[in-house]
Design a protein around this motif. Sequence first.
Motif, PDB file in Angstrom:
ATOM      1  N   UNK A 181       0.832  -1.203   0.000  1.00  0.00           N
ATOM      2  CA  UNK A 181       0.000   0.000   0.000  1.00  0.00           C
ATOM      3  C   UNK A 181       0.869   1.256   0.000  1.00  0.00           C
ATOM      4  N   UNK A 182       0.417   2.282  -0.712  1.00  0.00           N
ATOM      5  CA  UNK A 182       1.116   3.566  -0.698  1.00  0.00           C
ATOM      6  C   UNK A 182       1.132   4.099   0.728  1.00  0.00           C
ATOM      7  N   UNK A 183       2.291   4.574   1.154  1.00  0.00           N
ATOM      8  CA  UNK A 183       2.412   5.003   2.554  1.00  0.00           C
ATOM      9  C   UNK A 183       2.839   6.460   2.678  1.00  0.00           C
ATOM     10  N   UNK A 184       3.879   6.843   1.953  1.00  0.00           N
ATOM     11  CA  UNK A 184       4.428   8.187   2.123  1.00  0.00           C
ATOM     12  C   UNK A 184       5.207   8.613   0.881  1.00  0.00           C
ATOM     13  N   UNK A 185       4.851   9.752   0.324  1.00  0.00           N
ATOM     14  CA  UNK A 185       5.578  10.354  -0.793  1.00  0.00           C
ATOM     15  C   UNK A 185       5.826   9.369  -1.934  1.00  0.00           C
ATOM     16  N   UNK A 186       4.773   8.625  -2.295  1.00  0.00           N
ATOM     17  CA  UNK A 186       4.883   7.690  -3.404  1.00  0.00           C
ATOM     18  C   UNK A 186       5.602   6.403  -3.070  1.00  0.00           C
ATOM     19  N   UNK A 187       5.963   6.228  -1.797  1.00  0.00           N
ATOM     20  CA  UNK A 187       6.637   4.997  -1.379  1.00  0.00           C
ATOM     21  C   UNK A 187       5.653   4.077  -0.679  1.00  0.00           C
ATOM     22  N   UNK A 188       5.857   2.778  -0.855  1.00  0.00           N
ATOM     23  CA  UNK A 188       5.022   1.797  -0.175  1.00  0.00           C
ATOM     24  C   UNK A 188       5.477   1.631   1.267  1.00  0.00           C
ATOM     25  N   UNK A 189       4.647   0.955   2.053  1.00  0.00           N
ATOM     26  CA  UNK A 189       5.037   0.657   3.433  1.00  0.00           C
ATOM     27  C   UNK A 189       6.312  -0.179   3.452  1.00  0.00           C
ATOM     28  N   UNK A 190       6.449  -1.109   2.513  1.00  0.00           N
ATOM     29  CA  UNK A 190       7.660  -1.928   2.437  1.00  0.00           C
ATOM     30  C   UNK A 190       8.887  -1.054   2.182  1.00  0.00           C
ATOM     31  N   UNK A 191       8.760  -0.063   1.296  1.00  0.00           N
ATOM     32  CA  UNK A 191       9.875   0.842   1.014  1.00  0.00           C
ATOM     33  C   UNK A 191      10.296   1.578   2.281  1.00  0.00           C
ATOM     34  N   UNK A 192       9.326   2.021   3.042  1.00  0.00           N
ATOM     35  CA  UNK A 192       9.602   2.837   4.227  1.00  0.00           C
ATOM     36  C   UNK A 192      10.252   2.007   5.328  1.00  0.00           C
ATOM     37  N   UNK A 193       9.727   0.805   5.597  1.00  0.00           N
ATOM     38  CA  UNK A 193      10.284   0.017   6.701  1.00  0.00           C
ATOM     39  C   UNK A 193      11.631  -0.610   6.327  1.00  0.00           C
ATOM     40  N   UNK A 196       7.781  14.300  14.278  1.00  0.00           N
ATOM     41  CA  UNK A 196       7.884  12.847  14.246  1.00  0.00           C
ATOM     42  C   UNK A 196       7.497  12.354  12.856  1.00  0.00           C
ATOM     43  N   UNK A 197       8.404  11.663  12.149  1.00  0.00           N
ATOM     44  CA  UNK A 197       8.078  11.177  10.806  1.00  0.00           C
ATOM     45  C   UNK A 197       6.857  10.264  10.803  1.00  0.00           C
ATOM     46  N   UNK A 198       6.218  10.166   9.642  1.00  0.00           N
ATOM     47  CA  UNK A 198       4.959   9.445   9.531  1.00  0.00           C
ATOM     48  C   UNK A 198       5.075   7.989   9.998  1.00  0.00           C
ATOM     49  N   UNK A 199       6.201   7.327   9.695  1.00  0.00           N
ATOM     50  CA  UNK A 199       6.371   5.936  10.118  1.00  0.00           C
ATOM     51  C   UNK A 199       6.214   5.809  11.627  1.00  0.00           C
ATOM     52  N   UNK A 200       6.850   6.708  12.368  1.00  0.00           N
ATOM     53  CA  UNK A 200       6.802   6.616  13.828  1.00  0.00           C
ATOM     54  C   UNK A 200       5.433   7.038  14.365  1.00  0.00           C
ATOM     55  N   UNK A 201       4.786   7.995  13.701  1.00  0.00           N
ATOM     56  CA  UNK A 201       3.418   8.336  14.089  1.00  0.00           C
ATOM     57  C   UNK A 201       2.508   7.119  13.933  1.00  0.00           C
ATOM     58  N   UNK A 202       2.683   6.413  12.821  1.00  0.00           N
ATOM     59  CA  UNK A 202       1.859   5.238  12.544  1.00  0.00           C
ATOM     60  C   UNK A 202       2.128   4.125  13.561  1.00  0.00           C
ATOM     61  N   UNK A 203       3.405   3.874  13.848  1.00  0.00           N
ATOM     62  CA  UNK A 203       3.760   2.851  14.821  1.00  0.00           C
ATOM     63  C   UNK A 203       3.205   3.174  16.201  1.00  0.00           C
ATOM     64  N   UNK A 204       3.321   4.442  16.594  1.00  0.00           N
ATOM     65  CA  UNK A 204       2.833   4.845  17.908  1.00  0.00           C
ATOM     66  C   UNK A 204       1.322   4.663  18.010  1.00  0.00           C
ATOM     67  N   UNK A 205       0.602   5.063  16.945  1.00  0.00           N
ATOM     68  CA  UNK A 205      -0.857   4.966  16.961  1.00  0.00           C
ATOM     69  C   UNK A 205      -1.330   3.513  16.900  1.00  0.00           C
TER      70      UNK A 205
END
Length: 348
Positions: free
Chosen positions: A212-224, A278-287
């Motif tokens: 799934x698209x996660x951030x700035x055209x990158x997928x969740x896999x790209x981000x993690x 806080x970058x989106x990845x960490x916001x998502x993890x925290x939530x």
Amino acid sequence: MTQTPRQSLSYRDAGVDIDAGDQLVENIKPFAKRTMRPEVLSGIGGFGGLVEISKKFKEPVLVSGTDGVGTKLKLAFELNRHDTVGIDLVAMSVNDILVQGAEPLFFLDYFACGKLDVTSATEVIKGIAKGCEDSGCALIGGETAEMPGMYPAGEYDLAGFAVGVVEKSKIITGDSIVAGDVVLGLASNGAHSNGYSLIRKILHLTNADYNAAFEEGRSLADVVMAPTRLYVKPMLKLMETLTVKGMAHITGGGITENVPRVLPDNVVAQIDAKSWQLPKLFQWLQAEGNVAAQEMYRTFNCGVGMVVIVAAEHAEAATALLRAEGETVYTLGSIRARVGDEHQTQVA
């Protein structure tokens, strides 16, 4: 009574393919060659790597560090992404020795598996070479261990170590840090290589869609899977330009547990949590994981991969230089006197 002759067995029959190992070495030689430094006297292929210490050092002190990639590798297996974990491996060691003022000289890796897959192993070691090249560190050797029965099919483990050198008079110890000094933070690329046991737990509990698209055209896999940022070249340039009093590589233990490692006992790093987003990845993890704020700061880098402490009069120049070198720099806070036995990093 006539005995039936036993079958003639080979190492390959036992699960170890020497030819595959030889092919891997041939595959990686051109990538390792690009990492060579003038001090290297011998490279890949020998029983040991030979490196001399440059004559530019009057009192050279060797600084060493070792690490692995941790459970981020489990995601690499799951996603079949092997091209960046080698960068992670290098970064975890070279960023560590950097904080004491050391210039990385060379790196060696250890790649262990049950059955050698030359294609994926080549991708991994190409990443190691890339990490070395980008940090000015020579890849002079390593070890590939094929051990049938030790690892599940398709899995491997990585470890490595770096050796650097620093002039004895320029070792960064943190001893000169005093109240009034400024705490700067260099942005991370993401979670780097720490906290992945919790990250994987949250990913699996939420049944996350990696594509799934996660951030700035990158997928969740790209981000993690984003590789650990290498801070070597910008920080070496900064150290040549002005006095750096202390540095902390934000790895396992996060911000609150790593910054105290460089502080004298009588001071505290007072960090303003509002000084960076806080970058989106960490916001998502925290939530998604319902993770408490202080647990976030002691588990993840939370968007800050390196902390740099300088005198107040050098903060503006340091920030400008690092930004010119491509770093995103935050003024996180300052150093103050410690009260009693309070924790030495306060994030509020």
